[in-house]
Design an enzyme around this catalytic site. Structure first.
Site, PDB file in Angstrom:
ATOM      1  N   SER A 138     -10.604 -36.340 -26.978  1.00  0.00           N
ATOM      2  CA  SER A 138      -9.738 -35.988 -25.685  1.00  0.00           C
ATOM      3  C   SER A 138     -10.514 -34.970 -25.397  1.00  0.00           C
ATOM      4  O   SER A 138     -11.361 -34.570 -25.707  1.00  0.00           O
ATOM      5  CB  SER A 138      -8.752 -35.095 -26.375  1.00  0.00           C
ATOM      6  OG  SER A 138      -7.928 -34.323 -25.734  1.00  0.00           O
ATOM      7  N   TYR A 151      -5.420 -29.099 -32.515  1.00  0.00           N
ATOM      8  CA  TYR A 151      -5.819 -30.416 -31.739  1.00  0.00           C
ATOM      9  C   TYR A 151      -7.549 -31.004 -31.247  1.00  0.00           C
ATOM     10  O   TYR A 151      -7.884 -31.853 -31.829  1.00  0.00           O
ATOM     11  CB  TYR A 151      -4.731 -30.025 -30.989  1.00  0.00           C
ATOM     12  CG  TYR A 151      -4.357 -32.078 -30.669  1.00  0.00           C
ATOM     13  CD1 TYR A 151      -4.373 -33.439 -30.891  1.00  0.00           C
ATOM     14  CD2 TYR A 151      -5.605 -32.048 -29.350  1.00  0.00           C
ATOM     15  CE1 TYR A 151      -5.082 -34.594 -30.219  1.00  0.00           C
ATOM     16  CE2 TYR A 151      -6.049 -32.832 -27.879  1.00  0.00           C
ATOM     17  CZ  TYR A 151      -5.271 -34.407 -28.886  1.00  0.00           C
ATOM     18  OH  TYR A 151      -5.342 -35.690 -28.577  1.00  0.00           O
TER      19      TYR A 151
END
Length: 254
Positions: A138, A151
């Site tokens: 990501s 995250y």
């Protein structure tokens, strides 16, 4: 180009979102696809779509956080040419609003889950004379995003594991890369907006879309196209790299 005939691919998180798009794309290119997901119905639905279109697919229920379960599932599949680690969860919060159970959940799925699948897949690929691994990272690993503490941590770990595996298995014919998407319009996004912004879903969707300089979120099929390339023989000279696919988010947001 980009044909996967005679290749066996395994896609975690293949029941929905990016994982599903990857599974469908691989099947269209000739691969036999094993769809793994913790949700049995979603895994079966993806496999049914593939077989209904004339492809070859099998569905498996698997919790990637449980190593023995993962190892047994992978061994039952046997020959493995391609692994895509797409299974993942997210969490909204900064460090002081991230509870221990939240942190542990993200770590277990996004970090340990990837490790477990690598642990299970690499011996099979070595037996097979090589293979290609693609991990879903990501942009959160490459720049500071607000309220994405756990995250971001997990995706930073994914990038580090990608480099380590790429280095350690150079001489075994195993390539390992990762991609780093920005926002992608998946059912997860719709669920997130419905839960956190009831009545404001469309407004927030447009706001989040415009954070990408290109003006919209990615489509899962667009992410799957890059995954296909990196797992194909045409990318045989590529290993140990991370590829942003972000609509200009990292370089053009100024």
């Amino acid at each position: 180009m980009f044909q996967l005939n005679d290749k066996t691919a395994l896609v975690t998180g293949g029941g929905s979102g990016i994982g599903k798009a990857v599974a469908l794309t691989f099947a269209r290119q000739g691969a036999t696809v094993h769809v793994l997901d913790v949700n049995q119905d979603q895994a079966a639905q993806t496999a049914d779509e593939i077989t209904g279109a004339g492809g070859k697919a099998f569905s498996h229920t698997c919790d990637v956080t449980r190593q023995q379960e993962v190892v047994e599932k992978f061994r039952s599949i046997g020959k493995l040419d391609i692994l895509v680690n797409s299974a993942g969860v997210s969490h909204i919060g900064k460090v002081e609003t991230t509870q221990e159970q939240d942190f542990d959940r993200v770590f277990q799925v996004n970090v340990k889950g990837v490790y477990n699948c690598l642990f299970a897949a690499i011996p099979l690929m070595k037996e097979n004379g090589g293979g290609a691994i693609l991990n879903l990272g990501s942009i959160a690993a490459n720049l500071g995003l607000p309220d994405r503490f756990a995250y971001s941590m997990s995706k930073g770990a994914v990038q580090a594991m990608t480099l380590s595996v790429a280095k350690d298995y150079l001489h075994d014919g195993i390539r390992c890369n990762s991609i780093s998407p920005a926002r992608v319009h998946t059912p997860f996004v719709d669920g997130f907006l419905a839960k956190n912004y009831p009545g404001q879903e469309q407004e927030m969707f447009e706001k989040l879309s415009k954070t990408q300089p290109i003006g919209r979120m990615a489509k899962p099929d667009e992410i799957a196209g890059l995954v296909l390339y990196l797992c194909s023989d045409e990318a045989s000279f590529i290993t140990g790299n991370d590829y942003p696919i972000d609509g200009g988010f990292v370089k053009l947001n100024n």
